[in-house]
Design a protein around this motif. Structure first.
Motif, short mmCIF file in Angstrom:
data_model
loop_
_atom_site.label_atom_id
_atom_site.label_comp_id
_atom_site.label_asym_id
_atom_site.label_seq_id
_atom_site.Cartn_x
_atom_site.Cartn_y
_atom_site.Cartn_z
N ALA A 15 -1.03 59.62 -33.16
CA ALA A 15 -1.71 59.45 -34.46
C ALA A 15 -1.04 58.41 -35.34
CB ALA A 15 -1.76 60.80 -35.19
N SER A 16 0.02 57.77 -34.84
CA SER A 16 0.76 56.83 -35.70
C SER A 16 0.16 55.43 -35.71
CB SER A 16 2.23 56.76 -35.25
OG SER A 16 2.30 56.33 -33.91
N ILE A 19 -6.14 53.99 -32.19
CA ILE A 19 -7.25 54.94 -32.09
C ILE A 19 -6.90 56.26 -32.77
CG2 ILE A 19 -8.49 56.38 -30.41
CD1 ILE A 19 -8.57 53.95 -28.54
N ALA A 38 3.30 61.93 -33.15
CA ALA A 38 3.75 60.76 -32.40
C ALA A 38 5.26 60.72 -32.59
CB ALA A 38 3.09 59.48 -32.92
N ARG A 40 7.05 58.05 -34.14
CA ARG A 40 7.48 57.35 -35.37
C ARG A 40 7.03 58.09 -36.62
NH1 ARG A 40 4.67 51.91 -34.45
NH2 ARG A 40 3.24 53.36 -33.45
N ASN A 64 7.53 63.74 -28.88
CA ASN A 64 7.74 62.76 -27.81
C ASN A 64 7.09 63.34 -26.56
OD1 ASN A 64 8.54 61.03 -25.84
ND2 ASN A 64 10.70 60.98 -26.44
N ASN A 91 -4.30 61.92 -27.31
CA ASN A 91 -4.60 60.49 -27.42
C ASN A 91 -3.38 59.60 -27.12
OD1 ASN A 91 -5.94 57.98 -28.65
ND2 ASN A 91 -4.19 58.32 -30.01
N GLY A 93 -0.47 57.49 -25.61
CA GLY A 93 -0.34 56.92 -24.28
C GLY A 93 0.17 55.50 -24.33
N VAL A 114 4.54 59.81 -19.65
CA VAL A 114 3.90 59.82 -20.97
C VAL A 114 2.42 60.19 -20.82
CG1 VAL A 114 3.25 58.44 -22.99
CG2 VAL A 114 5.51 58.13 -21.92
N SER A 142 -8.94 59.20 -22.26
CA SER A 142 -8.63 58.56 -20.99
C SER A 142 -8.89 57.07 -21.17
CB SER A 142 -9.50 59.18 -19.89
OG SER A 142 -9.42 58.43 -18.70
N LYS A 160 -4.49 57.62 -15.65
CA LYS A 160 -5.76 58.02 -16.27
C LYS A 160 -6.67 58.69 -15.23
CE LYS A 160 -4.96 56.41 -20.50
NZ LYS A 160 -4.84 57.29 -21.65
N PHE A 188 -12.62 48.38 -24.21
CA PHE A 188 -11.61 47.69 -25.02
C PHE A 188 -11.75 48.08 -26.49
CE2 PHE A 188 -12.35 44.59 -21.51
CZ PHE A 188 -11.10 44.70 -20.93
N VAL A 189 -10.62 48.43 -27.11
CA VAL A 189 -10.57 48.72 -28.55
C VAL A 189 -9.41 47.89 -29.12
CG1 VAL A 189 -10.37 50.51 -30.31
CG2 VAL A 189 -11.34 51.10 -28.07
N THR A 191 -6.49 47.44 -30.63
CA THR A 191 -5.25 48.11 -31.07
C THR A 191 -4.07 47.34 -30.45
OG1 THR A 191 -5.01 49.51 -29.13
CG2 THR A 191 -6.45 50.34 -30.88
N ASN A 196 2.13 46.89 -26.76
CA ASN A 196 3.11 47.94 -26.43
C ASN A 196 3.20 48.24 -24.93
OD1 ASN A 196 3.59 48.33 -29.17
ND2 ASN A 196 1.93 49.82 -29.37
N1 LIG Z 1 -7.06 50.20 -27.08
C1 LIG Z 1 -7.77 50.24 -25.97
O1 LIG Z 1 -8.42 49.24 -25.60
C2 LIG Z 1 -7.82 51.48 -25.15
C3 LIG Z 1 -8.74 51.54 -24.10
C4 LIG Z 1 -8.81 52.68 -23.34
C5 LIG Z 1 -7.97 53.75 -23.59
N2 LIG Z 1 -7.07 53.67 -24.61
C6 LIG Z 1 -6.20 54.83 -24.84
O2 LIG Z 1 -6.19 55.16 -26.20
C7 LIG Z 1 -4.99 55.86 -26.51
C8 LIG Z 1 -4.41 55.32 -27.81
O3 LIG Z 1 -4.00 53.98 -27.62
P1 LIG Z 1 -4.22 52.83 -28.70
O4 LIG Z 1 -5.17 51.87 -28.12
O5 LIG Z 1 -4.51 53.41 -30.01
O6 LIG Z 1 -2.78 52.10 -28.66
P2 LIG Z 1 -1.51 52.20 -29.63
O7 LIG Z 1 -1.86 51.70 -30.98
O8 LIG Z 1 -0.40 51.54 -28.89
O9 LIG Z 1 -1.25 53.75 -29.77
C9 LIG Z 1 -0.51 54.50 -28.85
C10 LIG Z 1 -0.07 55.78 -29.51
O10 LIG Z 1 0.62 56.58 -28.55
C11 LIG Z 1 1.85 57.01 -29.11
N3 LIG Z 1 2.88 57.16 -28.07
C12 LIG Z 1 3.28 56.25 -27.16
N4 LIG Z 1 4.27 56.75 -26.41
C13 LIG Z 1 4.50 58.02 -26.87
C14 LIG Z 1 5.41 59.04 -26.52
N5 LIG Z 1 6.34 58.89 -25.56
N6 LIG Z 1 5.36 60.21 -27.19
C15 LIG Z 1 4.47 60.39 -28.19
N7 LIG Z 1 3.57 59.47 -28.56
C16 LIG Z 1 3.59 58.29 -27.92
C17 LIG Z 1 2.25 55.91 -30.10
O11 LIG Z 1 3.05 56.43 -31.15
P3 LIG Z 1 4.64 56.27 -31.28
O12 LIG Z 1 5.01 54.93 -30.75
O13 LIG Z 1 4.87 56.44 -32.75
O14 LIG Z 1 5.20 57.41 -30.49
C18 LIG Z 1 0.88 55.54 -30.67
O15 LIG Z 1 0.54 56.38 -31.74
C19 LIG Z 1 -4.06 55.67 -25.29
O16 LIG Z 1 -4.06 56.86 -24.53
C20 LIG Z 1 -4.73 54.57 -24.51
O17 LIG Z 1 -4.48 54.66 -23.13
C21 LIG Z 1 -6.97 52.56 -25.39
#
Ligand SMILES: NC(=O)c1ccc[n+]([C@@H]2O[C@H](COP(=O)([O-])OP(=O)(O)OC[C@H]3O[C@@H](n4cnc5c(N)ncnc54)[C@H](OP(=O)(O)O)[C@@H]3O)[C@@H](O)[C@H]2O)c1
Length: 266
Positions: A15-16, A19, A38, A40, A64, A91, A93, A114, A142, A160, A188-189, A191, A196
């Motif tokens: 949630a930090s 998405i 999350a 952070r 974590n 969420n 990942g 993770v 996913s 996934k 694709f979103v 973010t 990362n």
């Molecule tokens: N963006 C896309 O295009 C896309 C597409 C398909 C699926 N997704 C999925 O959407 C989800 C969210 O990703 P996002 O796109 O929003 O990317 P993001 O901004 O990088 O967010 C990832 C989130 O996961 C947390 N995280 C990472 N490692 C962690 C750990 N070891 N323990 C706890 N929390 C952890 C991070 O928080 P901290 O670093 O603060 O822990 C952050 O809040 C993911 O599962 C990703 O696979 C994204």
């Protein structure tokens, strides 16, 4: 009939940012009570301050996903915050940018820890609460990569895909307990997911892929997901043209393989 989101207590991981952040803000508008998790904490507080009625309806709880030993206690702490939990949104990942040959085994393990083991562990920690109440809902973010595979994402896709296997089985086991499971496959979103992402030796990739840069915003994504959550479908896809690959894989797998072999995927 499932409870309206507005009356629900919802625990969101990741949630930090991205998405998870957008889901928190959008869900807060319904009046739902939220637990934001999350690693952070400062970022969780920032997201909390963006949430409607954040002071009253929102709490943050450091998590974590890799530290699976802490999850049972965390689940107890999370339940205590509002007395119960109705919905868990898994969420959090991380992604990958390395060929299968380049990716070191430790990095492969970390992504699985993770995305797969962390998610499974946290869910298992909450299932006794859901089954006891005979009410609960698990949402799993996913990816389209949970249904297909492309270059540079072998472990991400594996993690996934593994979620689909595990949560499809869980859905059937939980039916009699009135616990629902939805697997959400975003395309694709926009973010920081690629920024990362981990390279072969575990370094941060630090590049915003162009597909990500031109994708739908997390806010748009969240607005599309909320009504679908109310329907509690087993699996949903939210994205642009890339979602068509899921259907190509099902009906024309060899064609998709040929297309993706040469497609720009970063
Ligand atoms: N963006 C896309 O295009 C896309 C597409 C398909 C699926 N997704 C999925 O959407 C989800 C969210 O990703 P996002 O796109 O929003 O990317 P993001 O901004 O990088 O967010 C990832 C989130 O996961 C947390 N995280 C990472 N490692 C962690 C750990 N070891 N323990 C706890 N929390 C952890 C991070 O928080 P901290 O670093 O603060 O822990 C952050 O809040 C993911 O599962 C990703 O696979 C994204």
């Amino acid at each position: 009939m499932s409870k309206p989101l507005s009356d629900s207590v919802i625990w969101i991981t990741g949630a930090s940012s991205g998405i998870g952040e957008a889901l928190a803000v959008e869900l807060s508008k319904t009046g739902a009570r939220l637990i934001l998790s999350a690693r952070r904490e400062s970022e969780l507080e920032r997201v909390r301050s963006r949430c409607h009625f954040g002071d009253i309806n929102t709490r943050s709880l450091r998590l974590n996903l890799e530290d699976t030993k802490s999850h049972k206690q965390l689940a107890e702490d999370a339940i205590r915050l509002f007395g119960h939990i109705d919905i868990l949104i898994n969420n959090g990942g991380l992604s990958q940018r390395a060929t299968a040959m380049e990716a070191e085994l430790d990095v492969i393990r970390k992504i699985m820890d993770v995305n797969f083991f962390g998610t499974v562990s946290l869910t298992k920690s909450l299932l006794p609460h859901f089954t006891k109440r005979e009410s609960g809902y698990v949402v799993v973010i996913s990816s389209v990569m949970g249904k297909i595979g492309t270059r540079y994402r072998s472990t991400y896709a594996a993690s996934k895909h593994a979620l689909h296997g595990w949560f499809d089985c869980l859905r059937q086991e939980m039916y009699d307990f009135n616990v629902d499971v939805t697997l959400v496959c975003p395309g694709f979103v926009r973010t920081n997911i690629t920024v990362n992402a981990l390279t072969g030796d575990g370094e941060t990739y630090n590049v915003m892929d162009s597909a990500q840069e031109n994708a739908m915003t997390p806010d748009e994504f969240a607005k599309k997901l909320l009504p679908l959550m109310q329907k509690r479908k087993p699996e949903v896809y939210i994205g642009g043209r890339e979602v068509a690959t899921v259907y190509l894989k099902r009906f024309f797998p060899r064609l998709l393989d040929r297309v993706l072999r040469n497609a720009k995927v970063t």
